[in-house]
Design an enzyme around this catalytic site. Structure first.
Site, mmCIF file in Angstrom:
data_model
loop_
_atom_site.group_PDB
_atom_site.id
_atom_site.type_symbol
_atom_site.label_atom_id
_atom_site.label_comp_id
_atom_site.label_asym_id
_atom_site.label_seq_id
_atom_site.Cartn_x
_atom_site.Cartn_y
_atom_site.Cartn_z
ATOM 1 C CB SER A 1 34.711 88.186 73.597
ATOM 2 O OG SER A 1 34.376 88.649 72.801
ATOM 3 C CG ASN B 1 20.733 86.418 55.408
ATOM 4 O OD1 ASN B 1 20.706 87.495 54.613
ATOM 5 N ND2 ASN B 1 19.975 86.106 56.178
ATOM 6 C CE1 TYR C 1 26.706 93.902 62.890
ATOM 7 C CE2 TYR C 1 24.586 93.079 61.807
ATOM 8 C CZ TYR C 1 26.273 93.021 61.535
ATOM 9 O OH TYR C 1 27.440 92.382 61.098
ATOM 10 C CB ALA D 1 32.415 93.121 64.147
ATOM 11 C CB THR E 1 26.149 93.622 57.072
ATOM 12 O OG1 THR E 1 24.599 93.509 57.505
ATOM 13 C CG2 THR E 1 25.848 95.122 58.359
HETATM 14 N N1 UFG Z 1 14.055 83.396 61.624
HETATM 15 C C1 UFG Z 1 12.815 82.344 61.975
HETATM 16 N N2 UFG Z 1 13.020 81.991 62.629
HETATM 17 C C2 UFG Z 1 14.519 81.797 63.698
HETATM 18 C C3 UFG Z 1 15.481 82.973 62.910
HETATM 19 C C4 UFG Z 1 15.342 83.937 61.892
HETATM 20 O O1 UFG Z 1 12.292 82.724 60.965
HETATM 21 O O2 UFG Z 1 14.291 81.024 64.513
HETATM 22 C C5 UFG Z 1 13.766 84.865 60.275
HETATM 23 C C6 UFG Z 1 14.130 85.879 60.531
HETATM 24 O O3 UFG Z 1 13.366 86.126 61.008
HETATM 25 C C7 UFG Z 1 14.657 86.273 58.868
HETATM 26 C C8 UFG Z 1 15.073 84.860 58.686
HETATM 27 O O4 UFG Z 1 14.725 84.072 59.247
HETATM 28 O O5 UFG Z 1 13.575 86.488 58.550
HETATM 29 C C9 UFG Z 1 16.688 84.837 58.336
HETATM 30 O O6 UFG Z 1 17.313 85.445 59.787
HETATM 31 P P1 UFG Z 1 18.607 84.699 60.405
HETATM 32 O O7 UFG Z 1 18.688 85.865 61.486
HETATM 33 O O8 UFG Z 1 19.265 83.762 60.302
HETATM 34 O O9 UFG Z 1 19.211 86.758 59.571
HETATM 35 P P2 UFG Z 1 19.193 88.192 59.391
HETATM 36 O O10 UFG Z 1 18.729 87.970 58.054
HETATM 37 O O11 UFG Z 1 17.919 88.345 60.527
HETATM 38 O O12 UFG Z 1 20.748 88.228 59.688
HETATM 39 C C10 UFG Z 1 22.144 88.272 58.717
HETATM 40 C C11 UFG Z 1 22.925 88.446 59.650
HETATM 41 C C12 UFG Z 1 23.453 89.642 59.875
HETATM 42 C C13 UFG Z 1 23.276 90.895 58.921
HETATM 43 C C14 UFG Z 1 21.392 90.260 57.486
HETATM 44 C C15 UFG Z 1 21.664 91.121 56.421
HETATM 45 O O13 UFG Z 1 22.695 87.540 60.781
HETATM 46 O O14 UFG Z 1 24.590 89.988 60.387
HETATM 47 O O15 UFG Z 1 21.985 89.116 57.095
HETATM 48 O O16 UFG Z 1 21.301 90.974 55.631
HETATM 49 F F1 UFG Z 1 22.741 91.844 59.593
#
Ligand code: UFG
Length: 343
Positions: A52, A187, A158, A92, A134
Protein backbone atom coordinates in the site's frame (compact mmCIF):
# COMPACT_ATOMS: atom_id res chain seq x y z
CA UNK A 1 5.67 -26.78 9.05
CA UNK A 2 5.28 -29.62 11.54
CA UNK A 3 5.27 -29.03 15.27
CA UNK A 4 8.41 -31.11 15.79
CA UNK A 5 10.36 -29.21 13.18
CA UNK A 6 9.37 -25.95 14.80
CA UNK A 7 10.49 -26.91 18.28
CA UNK A 8 13.78 -28.29 17.03
CA UNK A 9 14.26 -25.08 15.10
CA UNK A 10 13.74 -23.12 18.32
CA UNK A 11 16.24 -25.36 20.12
CA UNK A 12 18.80 -25.08 17.35
CA UNK A 13 18.56 -21.26 17.35
CA UNK A 14 22.03 -20.01 16.70
CA UNK A 15 22.88 -16.41 16.03
CA UNK A 16 25.91 -17.24 13.96
CA UNK A 17 24.15 -19.61 11.58
CA UNK A 18 22.11 -18.32 8.64
CA UNK A 19 18.56 -17.65 9.78
CA UNK A 20 15.22 -17.72 8.04
CA UNK A 21 13.75 -14.27 8.65
CA UNK A 22 10.37 -12.66 8.04
CA UNK A 23 10.56 -8.93 7.27
CA UNK A 24 7.18 -7.16 7.40
CA UNK A 25 7.14 -3.91 5.46
CA UNK A 26 10.17 -5.06 3.49
CA UNK A 27 9.01 -3.12 0.41
CA UNK A 28 9.31 0.19 2.30
CA UNK A 29 12.31 2.47 2.66
CA UNK A 30 13.75 1.10 5.89
CA UNK A 31 12.49 -2.49 5.62
CA UNK A 32 13.87 -3.00 2.11
CA UNK A 33 17.34 -1.78 3.01
CA UNK A 34 17.49 -3.81 6.22
CA UNK A 35 16.33 -6.84 4.18
CA UNK A 36 19.19 -6.25 1.74
CA UNK A 37 21.69 -6.17 4.62
CA UNK A 38 20.27 -9.42 6.03
CA UNK A 39 20.56 -11.13 2.64
CA UNK A 40 24.14 -9.91 2.35
CA UNK A 41 24.77 -11.50 5.75
CA UNK A 42 23.75 -14.88 4.34
CA UNK A 43 20.24 -15.03 5.81
CA UNK A 44 17.12 -16.20 4.05
CA UNK A 45 14.57 -13.38 3.82
CA UNK A 46 10.85 -13.45 3.19
CA UNK A 47 9.21 -10.05 2.80
CA UNK A 48 5.61 -9.62 3.87
CA UNK A 49 4.07 -6.40 2.55
CA UNK A 50 0.67 -5.22 1.31
CA UNK A 51 2.37 -2.77 -1.11
CA UNK A 52 0.00 0.00 0.00
CA UNK A 53 2.91 2.34 0.71
CA UNK A 54 5.86 0.16 -0.31
CA UNK A 55 7.18 -0.62 -3.78
CA UNK A 56 7.58 -4.00 -5.41
CA UNK A 57 10.82 -2.75 -7.01
CA UNK A 58 12.29 -2.01 -3.58
CA UNK A 59 12.15 -5.65 -2.48
CA UNK A 60 15.77 -6.70 -2.79
CA UNK A 61 16.86 -9.46 -5.16
CA UNK A 62 16.97 -12.77 -3.37
CA UNK A 63 14.04 -12.04 -1.06
CA UNK A 64 10.72 -13.78 -1.54
CA UNK A 65 7.75 -11.37 -1.52
CA UNK A 66 4.41 -12.40 -0.02
CA UNK A 67 1.73 -9.78 -0.59
CA UNK A 68 -0.34 -9.86 2.56
CA UNK A 69 -2.12 -7.25 4.65
CA UNK A 70 -1.41 -7.60 8.36
CA UNK A 71 -5.10 -6.98 9.01
CA UNK A 72 -5.93 -10.23 7.23
CA UNK A 73 -5.53 -12.34 10.34
CA UNK A 74 -5.89 -15.83 8.90
CA UNK A 75 -3.60 -15.18 5.93
CA UNK A 76 -1.00 -13.65 8.23
CA UNK A 77 -1.18 -16.70 10.45
CA UNK A 78 -0.46 -19.07 7.59
CA UNK A 79 2.33 -16.81 6.21
CA UNK A 80 4.09 -16.67 9.59
CA UNK A 81 3.76 -20.43 9.98
CA UNK A 82 6.72 -20.95 7.67
CA UNK A 83 9.51 -21.98 10.00
CA UNK A 84 10.96 -18.56 10.77
CA UNK A 85 13.68 -17.97 13.34
CA UNK A 86 12.73 -14.34 13.86
CA UNK A 87 10.55 -11.50 12.61
CA UNK A 88 11.65 -7.94 11.87
CA UNK A 89 8.53 -5.79 11.96
CA UNK A 90 8.56 -2.58 9.91
CA UNK A 91 5.08 -2.59 8.37
CA UNK A 92 3.23 0.49 9.63
CA UNK A 93 1.76 3.83 8.69
CA UNK A 94 4.11 6.63 9.67
CA UNK A 95 2.85 10.06 8.63
CA UNK A 96 2.40 12.28 11.66
CA UNK A 97 -0.09 14.65 9.97
CA UNK A 98 -2.22 11.85 8.55
CA UNK A 99 -2.27 10.13 11.93
CA UNK A 100 -4.00 13.19 13.39
CA UNK A 101 -6.73 13.33 10.76
CA UNK A 102 -7.24 9.55 10.56
CA UNK A 103 -6.40 8.08 13.97
CA UNK A 104 -8.66 5.10 13.26
CA UNK A 105 -6.45 3.81 10.43
CA UNK A 106 -3.29 4.35 12.52
CA UNK A 107 -4.62 2.33 15.45
CA UNK A 108 -6.09 -0.29 13.16
CA UNK A 109 -2.95 -0.72 11.04
CA UNK A 110 -0.20 -0.16 13.58
CA UNK A 111 -1.79 -1.66 16.68
CA UNK A 112 -4.28 -4.12 15.16
CA UNK A 113 -1.82 -5.27 12.49
CA UNK A 114 0.86 -5.89 15.10
CA UNK A 115 -1.56 -7.80 17.32
CA UNK A 116 -2.34 -10.13 14.40
CA UNK A 117 1.37 -10.56 13.78
CA UNK A 118 2.12 -11.32 17.45
CA UNK A 119 -0.69 -13.84 17.58
CA UNK A 120 0.54 -15.51 14.39
CA UNK A 121 4.06 -15.65 15.89
CA UNK A 122 2.70 -17.16 19.10
CA UNK A 123 0.81 -19.79 17.17
CA UNK A 124 3.87 -20.62 15.02
CA UNK A 125 6.21 -20.49 18.04
CA UNK A 126 8.38 -17.77 16.53
CA UNK A 127 9.86 -16.18 19.63
CA UNK A 128 12.26 -13.51 18.39
CA UNK A 129 11.19 -10.04 17.28
CA UNK A 130 12.88 -6.79 16.28
CA UNK A 131 10.42 -3.90 16.17
CA UNK A 132 10.67 -0.60 14.36
CA UNK A 133 9.72 1.93 17.04
CA UNK A 134 10.23 5.67 16.94
CA UNK A 135 11.56 8.70 18.79
CA UNK A 136 8.05 10.11 18.34
CA UNK A 137 7.08 8.19 21.51
CA UNK A 138 9.03 10.76 23.57
CA UNK A 139 7.05 13.83 22.47
CA UNK A 140 8.80 16.98 23.67
CA UNK A 141 11.17 15.66 26.33
CA UNK A 142 12.86 17.94 28.81
CA UNK A 143 16.10 15.99 28.78
CA UNK A 144 18.11 16.18 25.53
CA UNK A 145 19.98 14.04 24.41
CA UNK A 146 17.05 11.75 25.10
CA UNK A 147 17.77 8.57 27.09
CA UNK A 148 15.51 5.50 27.02
CA UNK A 149 14.46 6.36 30.58
CA UNK A 150 12.80 9.55 29.39
CA UNK A 151 9.04 9.19 30.06
CA UNK A 152 7.18 8.45 26.83
CA UNK A 153 4.68 11.27 26.27
CA UNK A 154 3.93 11.24 22.55
CA UNK A 155 2.40 14.41 21.14
CA UNK A 156 0.80 12.84 18.07
CA UNK A 157 -1.30 9.81 17.16
CA UNK A 158 1.49 8.15 15.20
CA UNK A 159 3.73 8.21 18.29
CA UNK A 160 0.88 6.97 20.51
CA UNK A 161 0.14 4.07 18.15
CA UNK A 162 3.81 3.02 18.18
CA UNK A 163 4.00 3.36 21.96
CA UNK A 164 0.90 1.16 22.29
CA UNK A 165 2.73 -1.46 20.24
CA UNK A 166 5.84 -1.17 22.41
CA UNK A 167 3.67 -1.81 25.48
CA UNK A 168 1.92 -4.71 23.77
CA UNK A 169 5.26 -6.29 22.89
CA UNK A 170 6.41 -5.90 26.50
CA UNK A 171 3.29 -7.72 27.68
CA UNK A 172 3.87 -10.56 25.19
CA UNK A 173 7.46 -10.87 26.40
CA UNK A 174 6.29 -11.21 30.01
CA UNK A 175 3.32 -13.48 29.35
CA UNK A 176 4.44 -15.56 26.38
CA UNK A 177 8.24 -15.67 26.57
CA UNK A 178 8.72 -13.56 23.48
CA UNK A 179 12.22 -12.10 23.12
CA UNK A 180 12.02 -8.64 21.58
CA UNK A 181 14.11 -5.58 20.82
CA UNK A 182 12.45 -2.24 19.99
CA UNK A 183 14.63 0.27 18.20
CA UNK A 184 13.45 3.86 18.58
CA UNK A 185 14.66 5.61 15.45
CA UNK A 186 15.38 9.29 15.21
CA UNK A 187 15.58 10.77 11.67
CA UNK A 188 16.62 8.12 9.19
CA UNK A 189 18.35 9.39 6.06
CA UNK A 190 20.45 8.34 3.09
CA UNK A 191 20.20 5.48 0.63
CA UNK A 192 21.97 2.17 0.14
CA UNK A 193 22.68 -0.26 -2.67
CA UNK A 194 20.31 1.38 -5.14
CA UNK A 195 17.44 1.50 -2.62
CA UNK A 196 16.14 4.69 -1.08
CA UNK A 197 13.29 6.84 0.11
CA UNK A 198 10.16 7.21 -2.05
CA UNK A 199 7.05 8.31 -0.16
CA UNK A 200 3.77 9.62 -1.56
CA UNK A 201 3.25 12.28 -0.42
CA UNK A 202 6.83 13.09 0.54
CA UNK A 203 6.90 14.98 3.82
CA UNK A 204 10.52 14.42 4.92
CA UNK A 205 13.05 17.20 4.88
CA UNK A 206 15.99 15.70 2.95
CA UNK A 207 13.98 14.20 0.05
CA UNK A 208 12.03 17.46 -0.23
CA UNK A 209 15.25 19.47 -0.41
CA UNK A 210 16.61 17.10 -3.06
CA UNK A 211 13.48 17.58 -5.17
CA UNK A 212 14.50 21.24 -5.33
CA UNK A 213 18.06 20.26 -6.31
CA UNK A 214 16.60 18.04 -9.04
CA UNK A 215 14.49 20.92 -10.35
CA UNK A 216 11.25 19.04 -9.60
CA UNK A 217 10.17 21.59 -6.96
CA UNK A 218 10.95 25.31 -7.00
CA UNK A 219 11.60 25.69 -3.27
CA UNK A 220 11.55 23.89 0.05
CA UNK A 221 9.59 25.30 2.96
CA UNK A 222 11.31 25.78 6.30
CA UNK A 223 8.64 24.99 8.85
CA UNK A 224 9.24 27.37 11.73
CA UNK A 225 12.02 29.93 12.16
CA UNK A 226 11.10 31.05 15.66
CA UNK A 227 12.15 28.01 17.68
CA UNK A 228 14.38 28.46 20.69
CA UNK A 229 17.41 27.10 18.83
CA UNK A 230 20.58 28.88 17.63
CA UNK A 231 19.23 29.66 14.14
CA UNK A 232 15.51 29.48 15.01
CA UNK A 233 14.84 26.27 13.04
CA UNK A 234 14.10 22.81 14.45
CA UNK A 235 16.92 20.43 15.29
CA UNK A 236 16.92 16.71 14.48
CA UNK A 237 19.32 13.80 14.89
CA UNK A 238 19.93 12.22 11.46
CA UNK A 239 21.11 8.63 11.20
CA UNK A 240 22.34 6.89 8.04
CA UNK A 241 20.14 4.02 6.89
CA UNK A 242 23.19 1.71 6.73
CA UNK A 243 23.99 2.41 10.38
CA UNK A 244 20.37 1.76 11.23
CA UNK A 245 20.55 -1.55 9.36
CA UNK A 246 23.67 -2.53 11.32
CA UNK A 247 21.72 -1.96 14.53
CA UNK A 248 19.00 -4.35 13.36
CA UNK A 249 21.52 -7.10 12.76
CA UNK A 250 22.89 -6.54 16.27
CA UNK A 251 19.38 -6.45 17.73
CA UNK A 252 18.61 -9.77 16.11
CA UNK A 253 21.44 -11.27 18.09
CA UNK A 254 20.26 -9.68 21.33
CA UNK A 255 16.75 -11.03 21.79
CA UNK A 256 16.26 -13.06 24.97
CA UNK A 257 13.15 -15.04 25.89
CA UNK A 258 10.87 -13.08 28.21
CA UNK A 259 12.77 -9.83 27.79
CA UNK A 260 11.82 -6.63 25.96
CA UNK A 261 14.85 -4.47 25.32
CA UNK A 262 14.45 -0.89 24.10
CA UNK A 263 17.21 1.16 22.46
CA UNK A 264 17.30 4.65 20.99
CA UNK A 265 18.96 4.91 17.63
CA UNK A 266 20.51 8.17 16.53
CA UNK A 267 23.96 9.73 16.30
CA UNK A 268 23.66 12.01 19.31
CA UNK A 269 24.27 15.08 17.13
CA UNK A 270 21.62 17.55 16.08
CA UNK A 271 21.36 19.54 12.85
CA UNK A 272 18.95 22.40 12.26
CA UNK A 273 16.73 22.61 9.18
CA UNK A 274 18.88 25.46 7.85
CA UNK A 275 22.04 23.40 8.37
CA UNK A 276 20.54 20.54 6.37
CA UNK A 277 19.55 22.91 3.56
CA UNK A 278 23.08 24.33 3.53
CA UNK A 279 24.71 20.88 3.52
CA UNK A 280 22.48 19.80 0.64
CA UNK A 281 23.50 22.86 -1.35
CA UNK A 282 27.16 21.98 -0.86
CA UNK A 283 26.78 18.26 -1.59
CA UNK A 284 24.66 18.72 -4.72
CA UNK A 285 26.38 21.87 -5.98
CA UNK A 286 22.91 23.23 -6.72
CA UNK A 287 21.18 26.24 -5.28
CA UNK A 288 18.41 25.27 -2.87
CA UNK A 289 15.69 27.88 -2.70
CA UNK A 290 14.11 27.85 0.73
CA UNK A 291 11.08 29.79 1.96
CA UNK A 292 10.24 30.46 5.54
CA UNK A 293 6.89 29.02 6.58
CA UNK A 294 4.93 28.66 9.84
CA UNK A 295 5.72 25.83 12.24
CA UNK A 296 4.29 22.42 11.33
CA UNK A 297 1.84 21.31 13.98
CA UNK A 298 3.24 18.80 16.48
CA UNK A 299 6.91 19.34 15.58
CA UNK A 300 9.13 19.39 18.68
CA UNK A 301 11.93 22.01 18.60
CA UNK A 302 14.76 19.56 19.26
CA UNK A 303 15.07 15.77 19.11
CA UNK A 304 18.52 14.32 19.67
CA UNK A 305 19.17 10.77 20.82
CA UNK A 306 21.33 9.49 23.56
CA UNK A 307 22.58 6.31 21.90
CA UNK A 308 24.83 5.36 24.82
CA UNK A 309 22.79 2.28 25.68
CA UNK A 310 22.97 0.58 22.29
CA UNK A 311 26.64 1.46 21.99
CA UNK A 312 27.40 -0.05 25.40
CA UNK A 313 25.11 -3.08 25.35
CA UNK A 314 25.17 -4.10 21.67
CA UNK A 315 28.47 -2.54 20.59
CA UNK A 316 26.76 -0.45 17.89
CA UNK A 317 28.90 2.24 16.33
CA UNK A 318 27.83 4.45 13.43
CA UNK A 319 30.01 4.13 10.33
CA UNK A 320 28.46 7.06 8.46
CA UNK A 321 27.65 9.78 11.00
CA UNK A 322 28.34 12.69 8.67
CA UNK A 323 25.36 14.59 7.35
CA UNK A 324 27.20 15.01 4.03
CA UNK A 325 27.37 11.22 3.60
CA UNK A 326 23.66 10.88 4.27
CA UNK A 327 22.68 13.68 1.90
CA UNK A 328 25.22 12.46 -0.69
CA UNK A 329 23.78 8.94 -0.72
CA UNK A 330 20.21 10.25 -0.82
CA UNK A 331 21.24 12.52 -3.71
CA UNK A 332 22.68 9.59 -5.68
CA UNK A 333 19.38 7.73 -5.25
CA UNK A 334 17.31 10.81 -6.15
CA UNK A 335 19.30 11.33 -9.35
CA UNK A 336 19.01 7.68 -10.34
CA UNK A 337 15.26 7.70 -9.53
CA UNK A 338 13.97 11.22 -10.25
CA UNK A 339 10.40 9.87 -10.20
CA UNK A 340 10.98 7.47 -7.32
CA UNK A 341 10.49 3.80 -8.09
CA UNK A 342 7.95 4.84 -10.71
CA UNK A 343 5.10 2.55 -9.68
N1 UFG B 1 10.80 20.17 7.61
C1 UFG B 1 10.81 21.37 6.90
N2 UFG B 1 10.41 21.32 5.60
C2 UFG B 1 9.98 20.17 4.98
C3 UFG B 1 9.99 18.97 5.73
C4 UFG B 1 10.40 19.01 7.04
O1 UFG B 1 11.17 22.40 7.42
O2 UFG B 1 9.62 20.21 3.79
C5 UFG B 1 11.29 20.18 9.00
C6 UFG B 1 10.28 19.63 10.00
O3 UFG B 1 9.40 20.64 10.39
C7 UFG B 1 11.20 19.10 11.08
C8 UFG B 1 12.46 18.64 10.32
O4 UFG B 1 12.41 19.33 9.08
O5 UFG B 1 11.56 20.13 11.94
C9 UFG B 1 12.50 17.15 10.05
O6 UFG B 1 11.24 16.79 9.47
P1 UFG B 1 10.96 15.34 8.83
O7 UFG B 1 9.57 15.38 8.31
O8 UFG B 1 12.04 15.00 7.87
O9 UFG B 1 11.09 14.36 10.06
P2 UFG B 1 10.36 14.40 11.48
O10 UFG B 1 11.37 14.84 12.49
O11 UFG B 1 9.09 15.17 11.44
O12 UFG B 1 9.93 12.89 11.68
C10 UFG B 1 10.81 11.80 11.56
C11 UFG B 1 10.02 10.63 11.02
C12 UFG B 1 8.94 10.23 11.97
C13 UFG B 1 9.54 9.96 13.33
C14 UFG B 1 10.37 11.12 13.79
C15 UFG B 1 11.08 10.75 15.05
O13 UFG B 1 9.46 10.97 9.78
O14 UFG B 1 8.30 9.07 11.50
O15 UFG B 1 11.34 11.45 12.80
O16 UFG B 1 11.98 11.72 15.42
F1 UFG B 1 8.54 9.78 14.21
Amino acid sequence: MQQGTRSSRALMWSRDAPMRLLVTGGAGYIGSIVARHLLAGGHEVVVLDNLSRGHRQAVPDGAELIIVDLLDREVVRSAVDGGFDAVLHFAALSLVGESGTHPEIYYETNVGGTLNLLEAMRSAQVRNLVFSSTAAVYGEPEEVPIPETSPPLPTNTYGRSKLAVDWMIGDYCRAHDLGAVSLRYFNVAGASGGLGEDHHPETHLIPNILRVALGANRFVEIFGTDYDTPDGTAIRDYIHIDDLADAHVLALGATEPGRHRIFNLGNGTGFSVREVVRAAGEVTGREIHAREAPRRQGDPPKLVASSELIREELGWKPRKPSLEDMVGDAWAFARAHPNGYGD
